[in-house]
Design an enzyme around this catalytic site. Structure first.
Site, PDB file in Angstrom:
ATOM      1  N   LYS A 101       0.839  -1.213   0.000  1.00 20.42           N
ATOM      2  CA  LYS A 101       0.000   0.000   0.000  1.00 20.42           C
ATOM      3  C   LYS A 101       0.865   1.250   0.000  1.00 20.42           C
ATOM      4  O   LYS A 101       0.765   2.104   0.890  1.00 20.42           O
ATOM      5  CB  LYS A 101      -0.943   0.032   1.206  1.00 20.42           C
ATOM      6  N   ASP A 104       2.804   7.657  -0.846  1.00 20.82           N
ATOM      7  CA  ASP A 104       3.638   8.832  -0.591  1.00 20.82           C
ATOM      8  C   ASP A 104       3.862   9.553  -1.920  1.00 20.82           C
ATOM      9  O   ASP A 104       3.328   9.144  -2.952  1.00 20.82           O
ATOM     10  CB  ASP A 104       4.974   8.378   0.037  1.00 20.82           C
ATOM     11  N   THR A 108       9.336   9.132  -3.478  1.00 17.84           N
ATOM     12  CA  THR A 108       9.489   8.228  -2.331  1.00 17.84           C
ATOM     13  C   THR A 108       8.982   6.823  -2.652  1.00 17.84           C
ATOM     14  O   THR A 108       9.653   5.835  -2.364  1.00 17.84           O
ATOM     15  CB  THR A 108       8.747   8.805  -1.099  1.00 17.84           C
TER      16      THR A 108
END
Ligand code: S5P
Length: 366
Positions: A101, A104, A108
């Site tokens: 999941k 960001d 990232t």
């Protein structure tokens, strides 16, 4: 509203028409194994994870992991837990889905996907994204996977050593030992007479091109007995993404607009996005052919209350039966964790879930 054609199509026919290589492969696997079950292997240790992957492997088409809850995860790229799982995936015929999941900014999530100790992209065929930060999280993961695939035939491995060099560093013919090595030679001090003198410390950067046949790329972990699941080829190298479009947990904030944005992002990135983690089928346009996997699945012990909603886990999780998830809501794969893992006989229970999920599918497409 008219029933979308994918709800009535068999997995075999969807394998024919799928454009994403991994989706095509997965539908073939589902047809071949008569399974539309995913085990959510939420266990505490790497030993248990490998045990369940081996025992339940024959009944499932996807093994879902949360590598960050597993203690004793061995990060070694060639012989570690990821490589071992990949080997079991070949032997039993399932895909590995790391339920990371990602959620960001693009830069990232790219780094979390391809680097770090876990190097998720090396061993997980499928990952998912929590698209809250926006569509860039999807496109960034897609770009990272494309770059990884491009580099696949020759992976550059860089190792840096700092310290007092060993004799080998000063061998005049070191390239014979490592033909592909391009070491930065340390500044060897020489005495007046030209002989090598002492060196206190050097930093050596070595870049090595590793062949795609390396075990790092899941081919083998030198157990010797690995066989490919009969009747199916090697899984394609392409990686795939599932967008978390709806959640099973009570009171979650994924509303209709959010789910619709996930569907749009999927349509815009079809070469990478395989489909959704959702609570219902989300294919609405004629061209939509996404695959749907649904967690929050349990079977009552005696098969009763097939269409009813089951008791939750007391921590927000809500459950539905395979009949409801596959037969009524139109998902393709049921994701089951504790329903199997906590059973007295997990193997027998996996077969019960496989059979119930498959029955719900066959009745749906009839
Ligand atoms: O909406 C969701 C999405 C996911 S990926 N609801 C979920 O429960 N999951 C995951 O599915 C969750 O993180 C867990 O790994 C699994 C469900 O486990 P179970 O034990 O409740 O079947």
């Amino acid at each position: 509203m008219a029933v979308h054609p994918t709800l009535k199509a068999t997995f075999a026919s969807r394998a024919e028409t799928a454009t994403h290589p991994l989706t095509k492969y997965l539908f073939k696997l589902m047809d071949l194994k008569a399974s539309n079950l995913c085990l959510s292997a939420d266990v505490a240790t790497a030993r248990e994870l490998l045990y369940f992957a081996d025992k339940i492997g024959p009944y499932i088409v996807v093994l879902k992991t949360h590598y960050d809850m597993v203690s004793g995860w061995d990060f070694h790229p060639e012989t570690g837990t990821g490589a071992k799982l990949a080997s079991l995936a070949r032997r039993h015929g399932f895909l590995i889905f790391e339920d990371r999941k990602f959620g960001d900014i693009g830069n990232t999530v790219e780094l979390q996907y391809v680097s770090g100790s876990a190097r998720i992209i090396d061993w997980a065929h499928i990952v998912n994204v929590n698209m809250v930060p926006g569509k860039a999280s999807v496109t960034s993961l897609a770009n990272a996977a494309a770059r990884w695939l491009e580099r696949y035939p020759c992976e550059v491995r860089t190792s840096v050593t700092v310290g007092t060099p060993t004799l080998g560093h000063f061998s005049d013919d070191e390239s014979e030992d490592e033909p592909d090595a391009e070491p930065e030679r340390p500044p060897v001090k020489r005495d007046n007479d030209g002989r090598k003198g002492s060196i206190v410390s050097v930093t050596t950067v070595t870049q090595r091109y590793e062949s795609a046949l390396s075990p790092r790329f899941n081919k083998s972990i030198s157990e010797g007995d690995e066989v490919l699941f009969p009747g199916i080829d090697e899984a394609p190298l392409e990686r795939g993404l599932l967008i978390l479009a709806q959640m099973s947990s009570e009171g979650n904030f994924m509303n209709k607009e959010y789910t619709q944005a996930c569907v749009e992002a999927a349509r815009e990135n079809k070469s990478f996005v395989m489909g959704f983690i959702s609570q219902e089928a989300l294919n609405t346009e004629p061209d939509d052919a996404f695959i749907h996997m649904t967690p929050g699945c349990q079977l009552p012990p005696d098969d009763e209350g097939k269409n009813g909603v089951l008791k939750g886990d007391g921590k927000g999780q809500q459950y539905n039966t395979p009949q409801k998830i596959i037969g009524i809501s139109g998902a393709d794969i049921a994701i089951v964790g504790r329903g199997i893992l906590k059973a007295n006989d997990p193997v027998e229970e996996a077969e019960r879930y496989r059979s119930a999920s498959w029955k719900a599918y066959t009745e749906r497409v009839r």
